[in-house]
Design a protein around this motif. Structure first.
Motif, short mmCIF file in Angstrom:
data_model
loop_
_atom_site.label_atom_id
_atom_site.label_comp_id
_atom_site.label_asym_id
_atom_site.label_seq_id
_atom_site.Cartn_x
_atom_site.Cartn_y
_atom_site.Cartn_z
N GLU A 110 16.34 -6.95 -0.58
CA GLU A 110 16.62 -8.34 -0.91
C GLU A 110 15.84 -9.32 -0.02
N GLU A 111 15.46 -8.88 1.17
CA GLU A 111 14.75 -9.75 2.10
C GLU A 111 13.24 -9.50 2.08
N GLY A 112 12.80 -8.65 1.18
CA GLY A 112 11.38 -8.39 1.05
C GLY A 112 10.84 -7.27 1.91
N TYR A 113 11.71 -6.59 2.63
CA TYR A 113 11.26 -5.48 3.46
C TYR A 113 11.12 -4.20 2.63
N ALA A 114 10.16 -3.37 3.02
CA ALA A 114 9.97 -2.10 2.30
C ALA A 114 11.19 -1.21 2.49
N ARG A 115 11.52 -0.49 1.42
CA ARG A 115 12.69 0.38 1.46
C ARG A 115 12.33 1.71 0.81
N ILE A 116 12.63 2.80 1.50
CA ILE A 116 12.37 4.14 0.96
C ILE A 116 13.68 4.73 0.45
N HIS A 117 13.70 5.11 -0.80
CA HIS A 117 14.88 5.74 -1.39
C HIS A 117 14.81 7.24 -1.11
N GLN A 118 15.61 7.69 -0.16
CA GLN A 118 15.54 9.08 0.28
C GLN A 118 15.94 10.06 -0.82
N ASP A 119 16.74 9.60 -1.77
CA ASP A 119 17.14 10.50 -2.86
C ASP A 119 16.01 10.73 -3.85
N ILE A 120 14.97 9.90 -3.79
CA ILE A 120 13.81 10.06 -4.68
C ILE A 120 12.61 10.64 -3.91
N CYS A 121 12.51 10.30 -2.64
CA CYS A 121 11.38 10.73 -1.80
C CYS A 121 11.26 12.25 -1.78
N VAL A 122 10.03 12.76 -1.86
CA VAL A 122 9.78 14.20 -1.84
C VAL A 122 8.96 14.60 -0.61
N SER A 123 8.89 13.71 0.37
CA SER A 123 8.27 14.00 1.67
C SER A 123 6.78 14.36 1.61
N CYS A 124 6.05 13.77 0.67
CA CYS A 124 4.62 14.06 0.60
C CYS A 124 3.87 13.45 1.78
N GLY A 125 4.38 12.33 2.32
CA GLY A 125 3.81 11.72 3.50
C GLY A 125 2.65 10.78 3.27
N LEU A 126 2.25 10.57 2.03
CA LEU A 126 1.09 9.72 1.78
C LEU A 126 1.36 8.26 2.13
N PRO A 167 0.81 -1.22 0.00
CA PRO A 167 0.00 0.00 0.00
C PRO A 167 0.84 1.27 0.00
N CYS A 168 1.98 1.25 0.73
CA CYS A 168 2.82 2.44 0.77
C CYS A 168 3.44 2.73 -0.59
N ALA A 169 3.89 1.67 -1.27
CA ALA A 169 4.50 1.85 -2.59
C ALA A 169 3.47 2.32 -3.60
N GLU A 170 2.25 1.80 -3.47
CA GLU A 170 1.20 2.20 -4.40
C GLU A 170 0.82 3.66 -4.19
N ALA A 171 0.89 4.13 -2.94
CA ALA A 171 0.53 5.52 -2.64
C ALA A 171 1.61 6.50 -3.09
N CYS A 172 2.83 6.02 -3.24
CA CYS A 172 3.94 6.90 -3.60
C CYS A 172 3.89 7.26 -5.08
N GLY A 173 3.72 8.53 -5.36
CA GLY A 173 3.59 8.96 -6.75
C GLY A 173 4.89 9.10 -7.49
N VAL A 174 6.03 8.97 -6.78
CA VAL A 174 7.32 9.12 -7.45
C VAL A 174 8.14 7.83 -7.41
N ASP A 175 7.49 6.71 -7.04
CA ASP A 175 8.14 5.40 -7.02
C ASP A 175 9.41 5.39 -6.16
N ALA A 176 9.30 5.96 -4.96
CA ALA A 176 10.45 6.01 -4.06
C ALA A 176 10.52 4.80 -3.14
N ILE A 177 9.52 3.90 -3.21
CA ILE A 177 9.46 2.76 -2.31
C ILE A 177 9.50 1.46 -3.09
N ASP A 178 10.38 0.57 -2.71
CA ASP A 178 10.42 -0.77 -3.28
C ASP A 178 10.75 -1.76 -2.16
N SER A 179 11.14 -2.97 -2.51
CA SER A 179 11.48 -3.99 -1.51
C SER A 179 12.96 -4.33 -1.60
#
Length: 376
Positions: free
Chosen positions: A63-79, A49-61
């Protein structure tokens, strides 16, 4: 036997090798029509759900399947924070610092005055029976010396942007009130981002005016936006805005200080801003204010306007502008669905909040923006 899923698929992405349904992911457009018609509920869509809400594709998984936020892409929208079903993502809260400031102000009357500046989307956040005036009175009861509409800063911004439009040099004039939209444009379309106005946001415009009249004042912004927390920490803004709270955090303060908004009686009218400034909270509100003001003050008409709310739609809009398939004069970008009323720090649903914003705007003391000096 007929397979409803393959019948409704608009891209012929479903085939049946060895009698079993197979979805070609390269063809699939995620329209979900097959899911809706499958009589066996055999098709599911597994997404974060978090990755789907992110409009700039800053969230993926990882190697172990945990969510990961790429801070260099994140724009702090907070959704992502409100989309995570496990509350595993949080923003930085300054509610403790604000509480200490309120307690200090009550103990020591010589401490800096506290000014609460409230975003235009505040109305309707605490239920249908709580008027905007009751919300302002409740905030004052917390211990703030003054409560003011950020729509005042929106008025200042509107006048500035309408004037900037008269000297527009680039392809278009882009609005700058949403920091996440501005960051997204700069990251993905840096050349087009140069067309975004270099003006301060309404939050900062309001805070600047307060600090001009009282340099020692503490200014606390209250609104729907997590991106404002990022903005307030930047070098250009930190000198004007001391702390940022969301409406959700404001509600927590009301509970902690035992303030029941529904029991507040008749309160003074709020007269800080225009109808157009108060409309900033809804999608198209910023653009509409600039267009109306440009026509009223400068006689400019026929301004072509394009807007997008949600960052994925903002990127799509910029793509079309970059390709030349659209050529708007004025561009409004908003990170949240429906505009600021859909921000992650809100309490009311966007449609409900949008109706309240429109109603409150219609009751403004004047229609067009005015940006006068604030008296301390």
């Amino acid at each position: 036997m007929a397979h409803p899923c393959s019948i409704v698929c608009p891209r012929n992405a479903i085939s049946f090798p060895e009698g079993k349904a197979l979805i070609d992911q390269d063809k699939c457009i995620k329209c979900m029509k097959c899911v809706q018609v499958c009589p066996y509920a055999a098709i599911t869509r597994r997404v974060r759900p978090c990755a789907e809400a992110c409009g700039v594709d800053a969230i993926d998984s990882d190697e172990e399947g945990y969510a990961r936020i790429h801070q260099d892409i994140c724009v702090s929208c907070g959704l992502c924070t409100v989309s995570c079903p496990f509350a595993a993502i949080s923003d930085k809260s300054e509610i403790v610092q604000v509480t200490f400031s309120l307690m200090e102000r009550k103990r020591e009357t010589t401490s800096p005055k506290l000014h609460a500046i409230v975003a235009p989307s505040f109305t309707g956040q605490f239920g249908n029976k709580v008027s905007p005036e009751m919300i302002f009175a409740g905030i004052q009861r917390l211990g703030f010396d003054r409560v003011m509409e950020v729509a005042y800063g929106a008025d200042c911004d509107t006048i500035l942007l309408a004037e900037k439009y008269t000297t527009k040099q680039g392809k278009f004039l882009g609005t700058s009130c949403c920091p996440s939209w501005v960051l997204t444009a700069r990251n993905s379309y840096p050349d087009l981002a140069e067309n975004i106005a270099d003006s301060y946001t309404p939050m900062v415009e309001t805070a600047k005016k307060i600090k001009e009249s009282d340099v020692h004042a503490k200014v606390i912004f209250i609104g729907p936006c997590i991106a404002k927390k990022y903005e307030a920490l930047t070098t250009e803004v930190s000198g004007y805005v001391d702390h940022v709270l969301t409406f959700e955090e404001l509600a927590a303060l009301f509970v902690a200080f035992e303030i029941d908004l529904s029991t507040i009686g008749e309160s003074p009218a709020i007269q800080d801003a225009s109808m157009l400034g108060r409309g900033y909270a809804n999608a198209s509100g910023v653009g509409n204010a600039i267009i109306r003001t440009a026509e009223e003050k400068f006689g400019i008409t026929d301004i072509s306007f394009e807007k997008a709310d949600t960052l994925s739609d903002c990127l799509e809009m910029l793509k079309h502008i970059d390709k030349g398939s659209t050529c708007p004069d004025l561009v409004e970008g908003m990170a949240c669905p429906g505009g600021c009323v859909g921000g992650p720090g809100t309490l009311a649903s966007p449609p409900t909040a949008a109706r309240h914003v429109a109603r409150f705007a219609s009751s403004a003391p004047f229609e067009f923006p005015v940006c006068e000096k604030i008296e301390s």
